[in-house]
Design a protein around this motif. Structure first.
Motif, mmCIF file in Angstrom:
data_model
loop_
_atom_site.group_PDB
_atom_site.id
_atom_site.type_symbol
_atom_site.label_atom_id
_atom_site.label_comp_id
_atom_site.label_asym_id
_atom_site.label_seq_id
_atom_site.Cartn_x
_atom_site.Cartn_y
_atom_site.Cartn_z
ATOM 1 N N SER A 97 8.774 -12.191 -24.763
ATOM 2 C CA SER A 97 7.490 -12.849 -24.976
ATOM 3 C C SER A 97 7.590 -14.299 -24.547
ATOM 4 O O SER A 97 8.616 -14.946 -24.758
ATOM 5 N N GLY A 98 6.529 -14.812 -23.939
ATOM 6 C CA GLY A 98 6.499 -16.210 -23.545
ATOM 7 C C GLY A 98 5.485 -16.459 -22.456
ATOM 8 O O GLY A 98 4.662 -15.599 -22.134
ATOM 9 N N ARG A 99 5.569 -17.643 -21.882
ATOM 10 C CA ARG A 99 4.641 -18.021 -20.827
ATOM 11 C C ARG A 99 5.034 -17.363 -19.506
ATOM 12 O O ARG A 99 6.209 -17.221 -19.207
ATOM 13 N N SER A 100 4.005 -17.044 -18.734
ATOM 14 C CA SER A 100 4.188 -16.521 -17.385
ATOM 15 C C SER A 100 3.134 -17.146 -16.500
ATOM 16 O O SER A 100 2.126 -17.661 -16.980
ATOM 17 N N ARG A 101 3.372 -17.064 -15.204
ATOM 18 C CA ARG A 101 2.410 -17.552 -14.232
ATOM 19 C C ARG A 101 2.064 -16.413 -13.292
ATOM 20 O O ARG A 101 2.939 -15.667 -12.853
ATOM 21 N N ILE A 102 0.776 -16.264 -12.990
ATOM 22 C CA ILE A 102 0.343 -15.251 -12.030
ATOM 23 C C ILE A 102 0.635 -15.801 -10.639
ATOM 24 O O ILE A 102 0.108 -16.846 -10.259
ATOM 25 N N VAL A 103 1.515 -15.123 -9.908
ATOM 26 C CA VAL A 103 1.948 -15.635 -8.609
ATOM 27 C C VAL A 103 1.335 -14.892 -7.427
ATOM 28 O O VAL A 103 1.318 -15.399 -6.310
ATOM 29 N N ARG A 104 0.826 -13.683 -7.671
ATOM 30 C CA ARG A 104 0.244 -12.926 -6.559
ATOM 31 C C ARG A 104 -0.746 -11.904 -7.086
ATOM 32 O O ARG A 104 -0.497 -11.259 -8.099
ATOM 33 N N ILE A 105 -1.871 -11.773 -6.381
ATOM 34 C CA ILE A 105 -2.844 -10.721 -6.661
ATOM 35 C C ILE A 105 -3.165 -10.064 -5.324
ATOM 36 O O ILE A 105 -3.556 -10.746 -4.374
ATOM 37 N N THR A 106 -2.973 -8.759 -5.250
ATOM 38 C CA THR A 106 -3.202 -8.019 -4.020
ATOM 39 C C THR A 106 -4.187 -6.894 -4.281
ATOM 40 O O THR A 106 -4.007 -6.130 -5.237
ATOM 41 N N GLU A 107 -5.216 -6.792 -3.436
ATOM 42 C CA GLU A 107 -6.126 -5.659 -3.569
ATOM 43 C C GLU A 107 -5.424 -4.435 -2.989
ATOM 44 O O GLU A 107 -4.889 -4.473 -1.879
ATOM 45 N N LEU A 108 -5.402 -3.356 -3.756
ATOM 46 C CA LEU A 108 -4.718 -2.132 -3.356
ATOM 47 C C LEU A 108 -5.687 -1.184 -2.663
ATOM 48 O O LEU A 108 -6.906 -1.275 -2.890
ATOM 49 N N PRO A 109 -5.177 -0.271 -1.841
ATOM 50 C CA PRO A 109 -6.058 0.696 -1.188
ATOM 51 C C PRO A 109 -6.812 1.525 -2.230
ATOM 52 O O PRO A 109 -6.256 1.896 -3.263
ATOM 53 N N GLN A 110 -8.063 1.781 -1.930
ATOM 54 C CA GLN A 110 -8.905 2.563 -2.840
ATOM 55 C C GLN A 110 -8.460 4.027 -2.803
ATOM 56 O O GLN A 110 -8.142 4.562 -1.746
ATOM 57 N N GLN A 111 -8.428 4.662 -3.952
ATOM 58 C CA GLN A 111 -8.007 6.060 -4.057
ATOM 59 C C GLN A 111 -9.240 6.947 -3.917
ATOM 60 O O GLN A 111 -9.909 7.238 -4.890
ATOM 61 N N GLY A 112 -9.570 7.331 -2.692
ATOM 62 C CA GLY A 112 -10.745 8.152 -2.446
ATOM 63 C C GLY A 112 -11.975 7.281 -2.256
ATOM 64 O O GLY A 112 -11.986 6.114 -2.633
ATOM 65 N N PRO A 113 -13.037 7.859 -1.694
ATOM 66 C CA PRO A 113 -14.237 7.077 -1.387
ATOM 67 C C PRO A 113 -14.955 6.537 -2.625
ATOM 68 O O PRO A 113 -15.617 5.514 -2.562
ATOM 69 N N SER A 114 -14.834 7.192 -3.748
ATOM 70 C CA SER A 114 -15.526 6.729 -4.948
ATOM 71 C C SER A 114 -14.554 6.196 -6.009
ATOM 72 O O SER A 114 -14.950 5.955 -7.143
#
Length: 128
Positions: A97-114
């Motif tokens: 438990s403790g502090r963290s920093r968000i270092v990366r956000i990546t949009e992932l491929p969509q699973q199917g058209p919907s």
């Protein structure tokens, strides 16, 4: 074959320079409970967000979520990772438990058209 560079960086010979491995700690692919609380809280009733890790190391964690819009790169968050009992022998800790920093956000491929939009999010654990 690999070469060791300073600061724990490795480069696999024959691979493009973009494939430099920057991680110092081995990652374990483990699904662990992850609780995230924004810092500072956005309001007096800021909820904790429950997620599940895809992998964990001594330096950070990675998880995938459909709620990626609630996170921002460089945000500081409080995190709590609970390693499942059956994975505990592979880790020097059961809970972190403790502090963290968000270092990366990546949009992932969509699973199917919907399928829902998903994001991969990397956290770096703070040393303080």
């Amino acid at each position: 074959m690999s070469q060791q560079f300073g600061w724990g960086l490795k480069h696999v010979v024959g691979m493009p320079q973009s494939s430099v491995e920057r991680r110092r700690w081995r990652r374990a692919q483990v699904r662990a409970s992850l609780i995230i609380t924004p810092i500072p809280p956005r309001d007096s009733e800021t909820p904790k967000h429950e997620e599940a890790t895809a992998d964990v190391s001594l330096a950070g964690a990675y998880f995938e979520t459909e709620d990626g819009d609630r996170y921002t790169v460089h945000d500081t968050v409080m995190t709590s990772v609970a390693i499942p009992e059956h994975e505990a022998r592979h880790f020097p800790f059961r809970r972190l438990s403790g502090r963290s920093r968000i270092v990366r956000i990546t949009e992932l491929p969509q699973q199917g058209p919907s399928g829902p939009r998903r994001h991969g999010i990397a956290l770096e654990f703070s040393e303080d």
